[in-house]
Design a protein around this motif. Structure first.
Motif, PDB file in Angstrom:
ATOM      1  N   LYS A   1       2.163  43.285 -94.027  1.00 36.75           N
ATOM      2  CA  LYS A   1       1.989  44.708 -94.383  1.00 36.75           C
ATOM      3  C   LYS A   1       0.526  45.146 -94.318  1.00 36.75           C
ATOM      4  CE  LYS A   1       6.037  44.976 -97.390  1.00 36.75           C
ATOM      5  NZ  LYS A   1       6.522  44.942 -98.765  1.00 36.75           N
ATOM      6  N   MET A   2      -0.383  44.283 -94.783  1.00 31.06           N
ATOM      7  CA  MET A   2      -1.805  44.682 -94.801  1.00 31.06           C
ATOM      8  C   MET A   2      -2.315  44.859 -93.363  1.00 31.06           C
ATOM      9  SD  MET A   2      -4.167  45.418 -97.045  1.00 31.06           S
ATOM     10  CE  MET A   2      -4.834  46.690 -96.013  1.00 31.06           C
ATOM     11  N   GLY A   3      -2.056  43.848 -92.530  1.00 26.99           N
ATOM     12  CA  GLY A   3      -2.534  43.917 -91.140  1.00 26.99           C
ATOM     13  C   GLY A   3      -1.899  45.072 -90.385  1.00 26.99           C
TER      14      GLY A   3
ATOM     15  N   ASP B   1      -7.257  39.788-104.764  1.00 24.92           N
ATOM     16  CA  ASP B   1      -6.837  38.789-105.745  1.00 24.92           C
ATOM     17  C   ASP B   1      -5.353  38.494-105.492  1.00 24.92           C
ATOM     18  OD1 ASP B   1      -6.044  37.368-107.934  1.00 24.92           O
ATOM     19  OD2 ASP B   1      -7.084  38.634-109.397  1.00 24.92           O
ATOM     20  N   VAL B   2      -5.061  37.296-104.964  1.00 24.47           N
ATOM     21  CA  VAL B   2      -3.663  37.005-104.602  1.00 24.47           C
ATOM     22  C   VAL B   2      -2.914  36.287-105.732  1.00 24.47           C
ATOM     23  CG1 VAL B   2      -3.903  37.091-102.095  1.00 24.47           C
ATOM     24  CG2 VAL B   2      -4.483  34.974-103.283  1.00 24.47           C
ATOM     25  N   SER B   3      -3.513  36.308-106.935  1.00 21.78           N
ATOM     26  CA  SER B   3      -2.789  35.697-108.059  1.00 21.78           C
ATOM     27  C   SER B   3      -1.882  36.727-108.730  1.00 21.78           C
ATOM     28  CB  SER B   3      -3.772  35.133-109.083  1.00 21.78           C
ATOM     29  OG  SER B   3      -4.481  36.192-109.679  1.00 21.78           O
TER      30      SER B   3
ATOM     31  N   ASN C   1       3.357  30.731 -95.683  1.00 25.45           N
ATOM     32  CA  ASN C   1       2.827  31.398 -96.876  1.00 25.45           C
ATOM     33  C   ASN C   1       3.526  32.744 -97.036  1.00 25.45           C
ATOM     34  OD1 ASN C   1       1.209  33.533 -95.465  1.00 25.45           O
ATOM     35  ND2 ASN C   1       0.216  31.724 -94.630  1.00 25.45           N
ATOM     36  N   ASP C   2       3.155  33.476 -98.076  1.00 23.70           N
ATOM     37  CA  ASP C   2       3.909  34.685 -98.446  1.00 23.70           C
ATOM     38  C   ASP C   2       3.456  35.956 -97.740  1.00 23.70           C
ATOM     39  OD1 ASP C   2       5.646  33.477-100.199  1.00 23.70           O
ATOM     40  OD2 ASP C   2       4.217  33.554-101.867  1.00 23.70           O
ATOM     41  N   SER C   3       2.596  35.847 -96.750  1.00 28.23           N
ATOM     42  CA  SER C   3       2.126  37.070 -96.100  1.00 28.23           C
ATOM     43  C   SER C   3       3.287  37.775 -95.391  1.00 28.23           C
ATOM     44  CB  SER C   3       1.023  36.729 -95.094  1.00 28.23           C
ATOM     45  OG  SER C   3       0.707  37.877 -94.356  1.00 28.23           O
TER      46      SER C   3
ATOM     47  N   LYS D   1     -19.293  33.620-100.071  1.00 27.30           N
ATOM     48  CA  LYS D   1     -19.508  32.367 -99.337  1.00 27.30           C
ATOM     49  C   LYS D   1     -18.814  32.480 -97.957  1.00 27.30           C
ATOM     50  CE  LYS D   1     -19.388  27.456-100.435  1.00 27.30           C
ATOM     51  NZ  LYS D   1     -18.185  26.710-100.166  1.00 27.30           N
ATOM     52  N   LYS D   2     -17.590  33.011 -97.962  1.00 28.56           N
ATOM     53  CA  LYS D   2     -16.852  33.152 -96.690  1.00 28.56           C
ATOM     54  C   LYS D   2     -17.547  34.160 -95.771  1.00 28.56           C
ATOM     55  CE  LYS D   2     -12.404  31.638 -98.447  1.00 28.56           C
ATOM     56  NZ  LYS D   2     -11.136  31.977 -99.077  1.00 28.56           N
ATOM     57  N   LEU D   3     -18.080  35.239 -96.381  1.00 32.96           N
ATOM     58  CA  LEU D   3     -18.788  36.258 -95.586  1.00 32.96           C
ATOM     59  C   LEU D   3     -19.911  35.604 -94.777  1.00 32.96           C
ATOM     60  CD1 LEU D   3     -19.324  39.475 -95.219  1.00 32.96           C
ATOM     61  CD2 LEU D   3     -21.097  39.116 -96.933  1.00 32.96           C
TER      62      LEU D   3
ATOM     63  N   GLU E   1     -20.527  32.150 -94.332  1.00 28.79           N
ATOM     64  CA  GLU E   1     -20.134  30.977 -93.530  1.00 28.79           C
ATOM     65  C   GLU E   1     -19.398  31.366 -92.249  1.00 28.79           C
ATOM     66  OE1 GLU E   1     -19.647  27.625 -97.036  1.00 28.79           O
ATOM     67  OE2 GLU E   1     -17.856  28.369 -96.038  1.00 28.79           O
ATOM     68  N   LYS E   2     -18.628  32.485 -92.323  1.00 29.92           N
ATOM     69  CA  LYS E   2     -17.818  32.883 -91.165  1.00 29.92           C
ATOM     70  C   LYS E   2     -18.534  33.936 -90.321  1.00 29.92           C
ATOM     71  CE  LYS E   2     -13.537  31.691 -93.605  1.00 29.92           C
ATOM     72  NZ  LYS E   2     -12.341  31.155 -92.953  1.00 29.92           N
ATOM     73  N   ASN E   3     -19.799  34.217 -90.658  1.00 30.90           N
ATOM     74  CA  ASN E   3     -20.618  35.166 -89.901  1.00 30.90           C
ATOM     75  C   ASN E   3     -19.942  36.528 -89.753  1.00 30.90           C
ATOM     76  OD1 ASN E   3     -22.756  36.134 -88.419  1.00 30.90           O
ATOM     77  ND2 ASN E   3     -21.999  35.311 -86.473  1.00 30.90           N
TER      78      ASN E   3
ATOM     79  N   ALA F   1      -8.538  35.754 -99.514  1.00 31.86           N
ATOM     80  CA  ALA F   1      -7.430  35.685-100.459  1.00 31.86           C
ATOM     81  C   ALA F   1      -7.840  34.708-101.545  1.00 31.86           C
ATOM     82  CB  ALA F   1      -6.180  35.197 -99.737  1.00 31.86           C
ATOM     83  N   GLU F   2      -8.154  35.234-102.721  1.00 25.74           N
ATOM     84  CA  GLU F   2      -8.704  34.386-103.781  1.00 25.74           C
ATOM     85  C   GLU F   2      -7.874  34.497-105.056  1.00 25.74           C
ATOM     86  OE1 GLU F   2     -11.089  32.385-103.042  1.00 25.74           O
ATOM     87  OE2 GLU F   2     -11.771  33.289-101.168  1.00 25.74           O
ATOM     88  N   THR F   3      -7.979  33.449-105.873  1.00 26.61           N
ATOM     89  CA  THR F   3      -7.310  33.471-107.184  1.00 26.61           C
ATOM     90  C   THR F   3      -8.315  33.286-108.326  1.00 26.61           C
ATOM     91  OG1 THR F   3      -6.931  31.098-106.972  1.00 26.61           O
ATOM     92  CG2 THR F   3      -5.107  32.541-106.319  1.00 26.61           C
TER      93      THR F   3
ATOM     94  N   ILE G   1     -10.321  42.517 -87.014  1.00 22.91           N
ATOM     95  CA  ILE G   1      -9.999  42.587 -88.448  1.00 22.91           C
ATOM     96  C   ILE G   1      -8.941  41.520 -88.738  1.00 22.91           C
ATOM     97  CG2 ILE G   1      -9.308  44.066 -90.365  1.00 22.91           C
ATOM     98  CD1 ILE G   1     -10.196  46.496 -88.734  1.00 22.91           C
ATOM     99  N   MET G   2      -9.359  40.455 -89.409  1.00 16.96           N
ATOM    100  CA  MET G   2      -8.495  39.282 -89.628  1.00 16.96           C
ATOM    101  C   MET G   2      -7.786  39.390 -90.971  1.00 16.96           C
ATOM    102  SD  MET G   2      -8.397  36.601 -87.422  1.00 16.96           S
ATOM    103  CE  MET G   2      -8.121  35.075 -88.262  1.00 16.96           C
ATOM    104  N   ALA G   3      -6.640  40.076 -90.979  1.00 15.70           N
ATOM    105  CA  ALA G   3      -5.878  40.192 -92.228  1.00 15.70           C
ATOM    106  C   ALA G   3      -4.823  39.096 -92.334  1.00 15.70           C
ATOM    107  CB  ALA G   3      -5.223  41.560 -92.299  1.00 15.70           C
ATOM    108  N   ALA G   4      -4.643  38.315 -91.270  1.00 14.54           N
ATOM    109  CA  ALA G   4      -3.611  37.263 -91.293  1.00 14.54           C
ATOM    110  C   ALA G   4      -3.970  36.187 -92.297  1.00 14.54           C
ATOM    111  CB  ALA G   4      -3.477  36.646 -89.907  1.00 14.54           C
ATOM    112  N   ALA G   5      -2.931  35.607 -92.884  1.00 14.17           N
ATOM    113  CA  ALA G   5      -3.125  34.450 -93.763  1.00 14.17           C
ATOM    114  C   ALA G   5      -2.940  33.207 -92.890  1.00 14.17           C
ATOM    115  CB  ALA G   5      -2.114  34.493 -94.895  1.00 14.17           C
ATOM    116  N   VAL G   6      -4.059  32.567 -92.620  1.00 19.79           N
ATOM    117  CA  VAL G   6      -4.057  31.442 -91.665  1.00 19.79           C
ATOM    118  C   VAL G   6      -4.068  30.137 -92.449  1.00 19.79           C
ATOM    119  CG1 VAL G   6      -5.293  30.387 -89.736  1.00 19.79           C
ATOM    120  CG2 VAL G   6      -5.367  32.871 -90.054  1.00 19.79           C
ATOM    121  N   SER G   7      -3.179  29.262 -92.089  1.00 20.45           N
ATOM    122  CA  SER G   7      -3.109  27.976 -92.789  1.00 20.45           C
ATOM    123  C   SER G   7      -4.331  27.123 -92.456  1.00 20.45           C
ATOM    124  CB  SER G   7      -1.834  27.247 -92.362  1.00 20.45           C
ATOM    125  OG  SER G   7      -1.872  25.936 -92.866  1.00 20.45           O
ATOM    126  N   ASP G   8      -4.930  26.533 -93.480  1.00 18.45           N
ATOM    127  CA  ASP G   8      -6.092  25.676 -93.244  1.00 18.45           C
ATOM    128  C   ASP G   8      -5.675  24.315 -92.707  1.00 18.45           C
ATOM    129  OD1 ASP G   8      -8.098  27.462 -94.006  1.00 18.45           O
ATOM    130  OD2 ASP G   8      -7.662  27.099 -96.127  1.00 18.45           O
ATOM    131  N   PHE G   9      -4.386  24.000 -92.870  1.00 17.55           N
ATOM    132  CA  PHE G   9      -3.915  22.679 -92.438  1.00 17.55           C
ATOM    133  C   PHE G   9      -2.683  22.776 -91.561  1.00 17.55           C
ATOM    134  CE2 PHE G   9      -6.093  22.213 -96.483  1.00 17.55           C
ATOM    135  CZ  PHE G   9      -7.000  21.204 -96.186  1.00 17.55           C
TER     136      PHE G   9
END
Ligand code: PMT
Length: 388
Positions: free
Chosen positions: A211-213, A345-347, A206-208, A331-333, A335-337, A320-322, A268-276
């Motif tokens: 820089k943020m992390g 906004d990553v769009s 992905n395009d991460s 929802k992520k807050l 579900e991920k405790n 990271a939402e569009t 602090i999880m700033a990484a863009a982690v692949s779901d698959f």
């Protein structure tokens, strides 16, 4: 209130870099006064510094009007930081031994706080036991040594002694003035984008950029925290002063986090982690003739969900939402405790992935904070302000 920097410039060819340092410090809003030694004036005219720094440049201990104030005492007490760059072997030797034979060294003797020396000289002069002893003793007295870099020197020698780059010197200054409100805290940060191999030369990514992390890691370190960064693929360098563990895939990232999470106060999880990841990954490079037509995917572990959080720990995720931004992030807050989720906004191409800027909404269990578009470094500071 803006801080006052007294810059002492000694003789050395690296002076040209210090002109840039002055320009950068000025842009950051510092008040600057400059003292140049006679040798420094042989390399660059005081007028260069006066023009770039829009400030007083003093070169002489005694001159007309100097009786009106005791100038070296006045300058020393004005300064919040006495920065010497380049710091020559000669000036460091004099200051270490309390010799006050010019305006710069007299100010140093009258200055009662830490001096920051940006070391710059020929490799042999630096390695000389006399210089090494002076550096050691100045450090023992509590002064700050910004050590030199290695590289090609003006004398055509490759070795230690190159003055640090202007941005590195400015970073040291920023670190010096930074509040140390995270001292004693241990922070684990993730950065970059995970890589899921298809074969040895191809991957899903992905395009991460990281820089943020890395901005969070850098600011946390500057504010006194002990920082470890677990980084996947990045296109920028990990900041100095933090422990960096390199990983490639989500599986590797999960392993490295779960191995050490227990000892950290914050994640602090700033990484863009692949779901698959790729289910039919190949060990050898896939050839056209292999008829590899279908990429089969299987789900990666959700790292945040898989971690056990103890009651004193604070976990922060990024969303990271569009679309349906707030709704998805909330929802992520839950579900991920998480304690907080930082929504971006990553769009948009001017923020989020790979940009130096971001615009985020920090969502807590009860609160919600909007942060307008700012540099990722400033955003990092604001996230840390909130959670400390
Ligand atoms: O690196 P930059 O170029 O500076 O870009 C920064 C960024 C856009 C990557 C960053 O600000 C960001 O949004 N990071 C989170 C990216 C992401 O994976 O978002 P997500 O909404 O898919 O995941 C939500 C959270 O769960 C994230 O904290 C993520 O790290 C975590 N996650 C995701 C998937 C997974 N399998 N396990 C996880 O723990």
């Amino acid at each position: 209130m803006n801080k006052n920097i007294l810059l002492g410039v000694t003789g050395g060819v690296a002076i040209y870099k210090v002109v840039d340092v002055v320009s950068r410090l000025k842009k950051l809003g510092y008040n600057i006064k400059i003292i140049m030694t006679d040798s420094a004036c042989e390399f660059v005219s005081p007028m260069t510094f006066e023009t770039i720094g829009k400030c007083d440049v003093k070169t002489k201990m005694f001159h007309e009007g100097s009786h009106k104030i005791v100038e070296h005492i006045d300058l020393a007490s004005w300064a919040d930081l006495f920065l010497i760059a380049p710091a020559s072997a000669n000036t460091m030797a004099k200051i270490n031994h309390g010799i006050a034979d010019n305006l710069l060294t007299s100010c140093a003797l009258a200055y009662d706080k830490k001096i920051m020396f940006c070391v710059s000289m020929n490799t042999n002069m630096l390695n000389n036991p006399a210089t090494q002893k002076n550096i050691r003793e100045l450090e023992e007295k509590g002064h700050i040594m910004v050590s030199s870099n290695s590289g090609l020197l003006a004398c055509n020698v490759v070795g230690d002694g190159r003055l640090k780059e202007p941005w590195e010197i400015v970073e040291e200054v920023e670190k010096y003035f930074c509040k140390k409100d995270l001292t004693g805290k241990k922070i684990l940060v993730t950065a970059g984008g995970t890589v899921e191999r298809i074969d040895p030369v191809r991957y899903i990514g992905n395009d991460s950029s990281g820089k943020m992390g890395y901005s969070i890691a850098k600011k946390a370190y500057m504010r006194g925290a002990e920082v470890t960064v677990i980084s996947a693929k990045t296109s920028v360098e990990c900041p100095d002063g933090v422990e960096n563990i390199k990983v490639e895939s989500a599986d590797e990232m999960q392993k490295e986090i779960s191995n050490r999470i227990e000892k950290f106060d914050y994640l602090i999880m700033a990484a863009a982690v692949s779901d698959f990841k790729v289910a039919n990954k190949r060990d050898k490079k896939i050839k056209k003739s292999d008829n590899f037509n279908t990429l089969e995917l299987k789900e990666n572990p959700d790292i945040l969900k898989s971690l056990h959080k103890n009651e004193n720990q604070i976990f922060i995720g990024f969303a990271a939402e569009t679309n349906n931004l707030i709704e998805n992030a909330k929802k992520k807050l839950s579900e991920k405790n998480l304690d907080y989720i930082v929504l971006n906004d990553v769009s948009k191409s001017d923020i989020g992935f790979n940009s130096d800027y971001n615009k985020v909404t920090i969502i807590g269990k009860e609160d919600i904070f909007e942060i307008e578009k700012e540099s990722k470094l400033n955003i990092a500071d604001k996230i840390l302000d909130l959670i400390k």
